[in-house]
Design an enzyme around this catalytic site. Structure first.
Site, PDB file in Angstrom:
ATOM      1  N   ASN A 172      -4.042   8.995   3.630  1.00 27.76           N
ATOM      2  CA  ASN A 172      -2.844   8.461   4.281  1.00 27.76           C
ATOM      3  C   ASN A 172      -2.865   8.558   5.801  1.00 27.76           C
ATOM      4  O   ASN A 172      -2.261   7.732   6.488  1.00 27.76           O
ATOM      5  CB  ASN A 172      -1.596   9.212   3.786  1.00 27.76           C
ATOM      6  CG  ASN A 172      -1.350   9.021   2.308  1.00 27.76           C
ATOM      7  OD1 ASN A 172      -1.750   8.029   1.719  1.00 27.76           O
ATOM      8  ND2 ASN A 172      -0.691   9.986   1.683  1.00 27.76           N
ATOM      9  N   HIS A 226      -6.300  -5.834  -2.739  1.00 24.55           N
ATOM     10  CA  HIS A 226      -7.124  -5.911  -1.536  1.00 24.55           C
ATOM     11  C   HIS A 226      -7.386  -7.349  -1.103  1.00 24.55           C
ATOM     12  O   HIS A 226      -8.181  -7.583  -0.199  1.00 24.55           O
ATOM     13  CB  HIS A 226      -8.449  -5.168  -1.752  1.00 24.55           C
ATOM     14  CG  HIS A 226      -8.319  -3.686  -1.665  1.00 24.55           C
ATOM     15  ND1 HIS A 226      -9.386  -2.821  -1.764  1.00 24.55           N
ATOM     16  CD2 HIS A 226      -7.222  -2.896  -1.486  1.00 24.55           C
ATOM     17  CE1 HIS A 226      -8.962  -1.576  -1.655  1.00 24.55           C
ATOM     18  NE2 HIS A 226      -7.650  -1.600  -1.500  1.00 24.55           N
ATOM     19  N   THR A 227      -6.724  -8.273  -1.733  1.00 24.89           N
ATOM     20  CA  THR A 227      -6.782  -9.656  -1.262  1.00 24.89           C
ATOM     21  C   THR A 227      -5.969  -9.822   0.021  1.00 24.89           C
ATOM     22  O   THR A 227      -6.041 -10.860   0.679  1.00 24.89           O
ATOM     23  CB  THR A 227      -6.283 -10.633  -2.339  1.00 24.89           C
ATOM     24  OG1 THR A 227      -6.580 -11.970  -1.937  1.00 24.89           O
ATOM     25  CG2 THR A 227      -4.789 -10.499  -2.567  1.00 24.89           C
ATOM     26  N   ARG A 271       0.825  -1.204   0.000  1.00 22.40           N
ATOM     27  CA  ARG A 271       0.000   0.000   0.000  1.00 22.40           C
ATOM     28  C   ARG A 271       0.864   1.260   0.000  1.00 22.40           C
ATOM     29  O   ARG A 271       0.516   2.271  -0.626  1.00 22.40           O
ATOM     30  CB  ARG A 271      -0.921  -0.014   1.217  1.00 22.40           C
ATOM     31  CG  ARG A 271      -1.965   1.100   1.235  1.00 22.40           C
ATOM     32  CD  ARG A 271      -3.043   0.804   2.270  1.00 22.40           C
ATOM     33  NE  ARG A 271      -4.125   1.767   2.191  1.00 22.40           N
ATOM     34  CZ  ARG A 271      -4.223   2.839   2.985  1.00 22.40           C
ATOM     35  NH1 ARG A 271      -3.290   3.070   3.892  1.00 22.40           N
ATOM     36  NH2 ARG A 271      -5.236   3.667   2.874  1.00 22.40           N
ATOM     37  N   GLY A 304       2.860   8.796  -8.508  1.00 26.20           N
ATOM     38  CA  GLY A 304       4.054   9.615  -8.653  1.00 26.20           C
ATOM     39  C   GLY A 304       5.177   8.952  -7.873  1.00 26.20           C
ATOM     40  O   GLY A 304       5.439   9.312  -6.735  1.00 26.20           O
ATOM     41  N   HIS A 350       0.435   4.212  -2.681  1.00 30.67           N
ATOM     42  CA  HIS A 350       0.121   5.597  -2.338  1.00 30.67           C
ATOM     43  C   HIS A 350       1.260   6.555  -2.694  1.00 30.67           C
ATOM     44  O   HIS A 350       1.040   7.752  -2.808  1.00 30.67           O
ATOM     45  CB  HIS A 350      -0.243   5.701  -0.854  1.00 30.67           C
ATOM     46  CG  HIS A 350      -1.647   5.267  -0.574  1.00 30.67           C
ATOM     47  ND1 HIS A 350      -2.519   5.982   0.230  1.00 30.67           N
ATOM     48  CD2 HIS A 350      -2.352   4.193  -1.008  1.00 30.67           C
ATOM     49  CE1 HIS A 350      -3.684   5.358   0.273  1.00 30.67           C
ATOM     50  NE2 HIS A 350      -3.602   4.264  -0.468  1.00 30.67           N
ATOM     51  N   ASP A 351       2.451   6.033  -2.881  1.00 33.39           N
ATOM     52  CA  ASP A 351       3.544   6.857  -3.395  1.00 33.39           C
ATOM     53  C   ASP A 351       3.492   6.922  -4.913  1.00 33.39           C
ATOM     54  O   ASP A 351       3.855   7.924  -5.521  1.00 33.39           O
ATOM     55  CB  ASP A 351       4.899   6.285  -2.965  1.00 33.39           C
ATOM     56  CG  ASP A 351       6.065   7.144  -3.433  1.00 33.39           C
ATOM     57  OD1 ASP A 351       6.058   8.355  -3.151  1.00 33.39           O
ATOM     58  OD2 ASP A 351       6.978   6.612  -4.084  1.00 33.39           O
ATOM     59  N   ASP A 366       8.121   8.651  -6.393  1.00 29.59           N
ATOM     60  CA  ASP A 366       9.311   9.455  -6.121  1.00 29.59           C
ATOM     61  C   ASP A 366       9.669   9.490  -4.644  1.00 29.59           C
ATOM     62  O   ASP A 366      10.479  10.307  -4.217  1.00 29.59           O
ATOM     63  CB  ASP A 366       9.100  10.889  -6.624  1.00 29.59           C
ATOM     64  CG  ASP A 366       7.853  11.541  -6.025  1.00 29.59           C
ATOM     65  OD1 ASP A 366       7.208  10.925  -5.144  1.00 29.59           O
ATOM     66  OD2 ASP A 366       7.522  12.678  -6.421  1.00 29.59           O
TER      67      ASP A 366
END
Length: 334
Positions: A101, A200-201, A71, A79, A75-76, A81
């Protein structure tokens, strides 16, 4: 016949020499800007081994950490970086407190451990962004999922965007059209969006993200909804966790599936047992129903599509060449 003088010859020789140097320089810049699976083969040949060792130990210690590291990369990687790793300072607000977040992303200590070990053996070589990408892949593999060749050579950002994190990351409350649009803006097809949703498993979600679904929505198995209400009441318990792959144990004999990376997530959707509103939207009479059905019956196809989409996601917003930096500490710029 026209004869070229010695000065002209000298000038032309200089021109061709300069032009050749320019071309070589250009080619180097182009090649250095490309991600490669063997990027650290000569500069830090133990990079993959060190990262994998830390990840495996962390996931064995706590299975949920595998989902957390995956995750973190997701969420990074709207983009890629490593901007998500930056801590707030007195003059800088990072992305950790963004709505998607805040109090929900974790695994920073594992990334710190990997970075510390790599700095000991290859100081200033391996980027935090690449560590995130490798750790995500190794987490999936450790939990029994597919592998893929991680493309490497990213550099780390020197800034972050709270507003971008708030506006660009998909919400668990999104309808199908919004999900398709959010991923389309990043260059993903609906098929790739569904495959990536299969992450999401594994992992867990807080009660606040699915309370409305289990109490108010009708496209949910009633027994499944009832089984969740004891830990997610109508009020309170916002941070109480439930597995994203929270199959109705009354109808499922496999109680281990939330702990492994498999295709049970899609099997749950077919039974109206998706935990989040956005999950069940993938199988709710819309254009992605057939994909969910395919993945629910064919794990090989799901694995292949997931791996391919992960490689593509890993290149989003990647900084290469002379852009960014290689952070010594993933939590702050050099």
């Amino acid at each position: 016949m026209f004869m070229m003088g010695s000065n002209s010859v000298s000038n032309n020789a200089f021109f061709f020499f300069f032009f050749s140097v320019f071309l070589l320089s250009l080619l180097f810049r182009i090649s250095s800007a490309q991600l490669s699976s063997n990027y650290y083969a000569s500069t830090c040949p133990t990079a993959l081994y060190v990262t994998r060792n830390v990840v495996v130990n962390a996931v064995v210690k706590e299975h949920r950490m595998g989902a957390s590291l995956l995750r973190l990369h997701f969420h990074d990687c709207f983009g890629c970086d490593a901007s998500i790793l930056l801590d707030d300072t007195s003059s800088f607000t990072g992305e950790k407190t963004a709505g998607p977040n805040n109090n929900s992303i974790r695994g920073f200590d594992v990334i710190d451990t990997i970075k510390s070990q790599l700095e000991n053996v290859c100081p200033g070589v391996v980027s935090c962004a690449d560590i995130l990408a490798i750790a995500a892949r190794d987490s999936v593999v450790t939990l029994g999922g597919p592998t893929w060749g991680v493309q490497l050579g990213r550099r780390d950002s020197t800034t972050a965007s709270l507003s971008a994190a708030n506006s660009q990351l998909p919400s668990p409350l999104m309808d199908l059209s919004d999900l398709i649009s959010a991923f389309s803006k990043k260059g993903f097809s609906a098929k790739e969006m569904v495959a990536l949703s299969g992450s999401h498993t594994i992992g867990k979600a807080g009660c606040a993200t699915f309370r409305t679904r289990i109490f108010n929505e009708t496209n949910i198995d009633s027994t499944f909804a009832a089984s969740l209400k004891s830990s997610c009441p109508g009020a309170g318990g916002d941070v109480n966790l439930s597995s994203l792959d929270a199959a109705n144990l009354v109808s499922s004999l496999d109680v281990t599936t939330p702990l492994i990376f498999d295709n049970a997530y899609f099997k749950n959707l077919v039974k109206n047992e998706g935990l989040l509103h956005s999950d069940q939207q993938l199988f709710n009479g819309g254009s992605t129903d057939s994909l969910v059905t395919t993945y629910s019956t064919n794990s090989v196809t799901f694995y292949a599509d997931f791996a391919s989409a992960m490689v593509k996601m890993g290149s989003l917003g990647a900084l290469t060449g002379n852009d960014g930096q290689i952070r010594t500490n993933c939590r702050k710029i050099n």
